[in-house]
Write an enzyme that holds these catalytic residues in place. Sequence first.
Site, mmCIF file in Angstrom:
data_model
loop_
_atom_site.group_PDB
_atom_site.id
_atom_site.type_symbol
_atom_site.label_atom_id
_atom_site.label_comp_id
_atom_site.label_asym_id
_atom_site.label_seq_id
_atom_site.Cartn_x
_atom_site.Cartn_y
_atom_site.Cartn_z
ATOM 1 N N THR A 135 19.688 -34.319 -11.840
ATOM 2 C CA THR A 135 19.145 -35.332 -12.739
ATOM 3 C C THR A 135 17.924 -36.025 -12.163
ATOM 4 O O THR A 135 17.762 -36.095 -10.937
ATOM 5 C CB THR A 135 20.237 -36.392 -13.019
ATOM 6 N N ASP A 136 17.110 -36.587 -13.054
ATOM 7 C CA ASP A 136 15.957 -37.372 -12.591
ATOM 8 C C ASP A 136 16.389 -38.727 -12.028
ATOM 9 O O ASP A 136 15.593 -39.411 -11.379
ATOM 10 C CB ASP A 136 14.946 -37.573 -13.732
ATOM 11 N N GLU A 137 17.653 -39.119 -12.274
ATOM 12 C CA GLU A 137 18.092 -40.444 -11.818
ATOM 13 C C GLU A 137 18.127 -40.555 -10.301
ATOM 14 O O GLU A 137 18.186 -41.666 -9.767
ATOM 15 C CB GLU A 137 19.459 -40.793 -12.417
#
Length: 359
Positions: A135-137
């Site tokens: 994820t980009d998180e």
Amino acid sequence: MNNTILVTGGAGFIGTNFILEWIAKSDARVVNLDLLTYAGNRRNLSSVEDHPRYTFVHGDIRDEALVASLLRKHQPRAILNFAAESHVDRSIAGPPAFVQTNVLGTFALLQQARLWWESLPPGDQARFRFLHVSTDEVYGTLEPQDPAFQETTPYAPNSPYAASKAASDMLVRAWHHTYGLPVLTTNCSNNYGPWQFPEKLIPLMILNALEGKPLPVYGDGWNIRDWLFVEDHCAALRRVLEDGRVGETYNIGGDNERPNIEVVTAICEILDEMVPDPSLGKRSGLITYVKDRPGHDRRYSINSTKIQRELNWRPTEPFESGIRRTIEWFLAHLDWVNYIRSGAYQQWIEQNYAERLAQ
Ligand code: NAD
Ligand code: DAU
């Protein structure tokens, strides 16, 4: 080794979309290992349940003996690790499951993938891939004027979910660097589309707006996400699997940043048009600002130049048509919605929203 792939977490939102497209678009077999948590539904894949190229296995990625036996039995050319606890609010309410599956589960999978890969003849070793879906998180949060996340952006995860995914990415990296396991990692922005569990923003808002319930927008509604239609994500994963450079990470994004309030308003307007309900008036009147998510990341933005340049992938579904397709899908699958919104789902909605909406 044959043309089989082992998918983990394939009964969840993205895994379901990936497997349905994989069966439709390739001639290869897929084995789906899924624990069937609240987020996993075997019924999602009922259309391929009896397909000769599809095998479902109910089990846990932390079960190393099971993973080892599946690798020996099915001899996959690749493992695609979708399995995860994936909801940020749940990670705040109960982090242990996130460490268990996202960190220890990925670790267990890597251990067995490595042992099996080391036992292969050199040609098969060269062909094998471990694709970790992330994820980009992991990159943390951006201010409005900051440049988008690149693959070189330092990790700065802010939620228990993001931290657990960041930890898993680090394990994947180390298994390549130390043991030579041929890994690929993808870091993708917010997905939306068919089969998404209605705890996430877009399906939750579609269903609440349809039913005339409050639309709980966290904080001021100006948190920004970079929305990508799930089929575009799946297409990117296929490109990375086939031609991604071993050991590399690839950012995947929609070039489609929108504040939450804009997304919710768009859903209201489309539903007003598709399913007019005079008793509700304009559905945007249901928007209710509620207590914010603790540590709420302000903005995500993905620079996906690398995958565009190296693998010739780009997002194809504009948000305007993607959100319509998604709403149409939910309207046509209300039986699925009713099925998965039983028991445990209701408990979560009560736990997450009762206090927020009371304020
Ligand atoms: P999801 O929550 O809908 O599905 C997760 C699936 O994993 C479920 O089927 C669940 O039963 C299964 N699972 C959970 N624990 C397991 C375990 N221990 N062993 C085996 N299976 C287990 O998640 P999703 O939205 O489809 O996300 C899939 C992956 O993509 C996750 O790794 C997530 O971090 C990542 N991702 C999601 C998004 C998004 O917007 N949804 C964006 C980027 C990356
Ligand atoms: O960026 C990729 C990530 O996107 C994935 O890794 C996660 O698995 C996925 O859940 C998603 O995380 P978000 O936290 O961004 O998604 P969510 O749908 O929970 O929330 C999107 C935005 O909407 C976020 O700013 C919080 C807000 N929100 C969410 C809910 C559920 C609300 O305002 N109200 C809500 O009721």
